[in-house]
Scaffold this motif. Sequence first.
Motif, PDB file in Angstrom:
ATOM      1  N   HIS A   1       0.852  -1.198   0.000  1.00  0.00           N
ATOM      2  CA  HIS A   1       0.000   0.000   0.000  1.00  0.00           C
ATOM      3  C   HIS A   1       0.885   1.245   0.000  1.00  0.00           C
ATOM      4  O   HIS A   1       1.291   1.736   1.054  1.00  0.00           O
ATOM      5  CB  HIS A   1      -0.927  -0.002   1.217  1.00  0.00           C
TER       6      HIS A   1
ATOM      7  N   HIS B   1       1.640   5.088  -2.494  1.00  0.00           N
ATOM      8  CA  HIS B   1       1.120   5.962  -3.546  1.00  0.00           C
ATOM      9  C   HIS B   1       2.308   6.640  -4.221  1.00  0.00           C
ATOM     10  O   HIS B   1       2.903   7.562  -3.669  1.00  0.00           O
ATOM     11  CB  HIS B   1       0.164   7.004  -2.954  1.00  0.00           C
TER      12      HIS B   1
ATOM     13  N   LYS C   1      -9.259   0.084  -6.680  1.00  0.00           N
ATOM     14  CA  LYS C   1      -9.398   0.705  -5.363  1.00  0.00           C
ATOM     15  C   LYS C   1     -10.677   1.523  -5.263  1.00  0.00           C
ATOM     16  O   LYS C   1     -11.024   2.258  -6.196  1.00  0.00           O
ATOM     17  CB  LYS C   1      -8.192   1.627  -5.148  1.00  0.00           C
TER      18      LYS C   1
ATOM     19  N   HIS D   1      -5.985  -0.425   5.420  1.00  0.00           N
ATOM     20  CA  HIS D   1      -5.841   0.120   6.785  1.00  0.00           C
ATOM     21  C   HIS D   1      -6.557  -0.750   7.823  1.00  0.00           C
ATOM     22  O   HIS D   1      -7.330  -0.263   8.636  1.00  0.00           O
ATOM     23  CB  HIS D   1      -6.391   1.556   6.854  1.00  0.00           C
TER      24      HIS D   1
ATOM     25  N   ASP E   1       1.425   3.009   3.317  1.00  0.00           N
ATOM     26  CA  ASP E   1       0.804   4.265   2.869  1.00  0.00           C
ATOM     27  C   ASP E   1       1.862   5.330   2.557  1.00  0.00           C
ATOM     28  O   ASP E   1       1.518   6.511   2.460  1.00  0.00           O
ATOM     29  CB  ASP E   1      -0.191   4.807   3.899  1.00  0.00           C
TER      30      ASP E   1
HETATM   31 ZN   LIG Z   1      -3.435   5.026   0.978  1.00  0.00          ZN
END
Ligand SMILES: [Zn+2]
Length: 368
Positions: free
Chosen positions: A40, A42, A128, A232, A291
Amino acid sequence: MRVSRTIMSWAAAMLLAGTAHAQATYSDADFARVPKLDAHVHANVDDPVFLAIARKDGFELLSINVDYPDFPPIPLQATITEKKRAADPEHFHYATTFSMKGFGTPGWTERTNAAIDAALAKGAVAVKVWKNIGMVERDPQGKRVFLDDPRFDGVMKHLEDRHIPLIAHQGEPKNCWLPLDQMSTENDRSYFREHPEYYMYLHPEEPSYETLMAARDRFVARHPKLSFVGAHMASLEWSVDRLAQFLDRFPNANVDIAARITQVQAQSRDDYPKVRAFFLKYQDRLMYGTDLTQNPPEPNARAQNPPAIEDFAKEADDTWRSDWHYLATDGDQKVDAIGATVKGLALPRAVIDKIYYRNARRIYQLGG
Ligand SMILES: [Zn+2]
């Protein structure tokens, strides 16, 4: 007789050795050499830094494109992730997403499925959906849209038929609905103090935490053949007991732990054996993720996971190493976000290999 006894004890010794190996733990020195996948991140910038530090630290990346106003527009995210995958398909994987524009109007399902197919043809491995569904989006009649809305069925059936996982970020950490002094981590406390517009405790007219969790659960129940990934920790980060119930109830669901490790650490500070037992019991259902976000510098961005602007490679390396220290070793670590020193979970090598690599490779059908 003597021979067979020798063979038997040899076999027993090998079996024991195998078990001992599986039970042994890694050390900090093993970090870079063990294959890992951050499931996970970005990667929103056309820049080689992220992949370079990932390769150096032994990581593959799954970058997740999101319908999120503080990120570049979806088509630009797509261009960047396609380019990165083309540059290094062994280390870079990505998930596509879809726009909610026109939801509830004729042709939305067909357009969305066509866009998903185009992204899959270019190499995306999952789709997603974000918390805007449930917390922001409204239909043409002005009614709030939740994920279990039947108007998503055509898209979800399409994903089921094609065996494509859906990554769902639904809701927020439970802290978002609590008074500041009851929040379990300092990072949530400072974030919601500074962002009252996103702090749901101040907006009781908006859907409650349990309303959003119930909509998500109805959605997963409605699509039992869909490969569902709860981003999450499925927003059940505050309780491994509650997350265990979710995983028991929905065999088609798995979760990543992205950006919620301090919540895990807060729980292991209070009940170490329980948290460690949770990781052992659900070792096939959990995926490591952070993240980590590399975003274009944007002074007005209000992201909850503020992108590093200074030295992204250092932030990634520091994050990955401290998480490894916590999950793989029994070493202590001071965690500022909870104001405590926590002991590492020292998960067995075989469990680390699954959580850090094999589960993501299996769930996202990357082979191996
Ligand atoms: Zn994220």
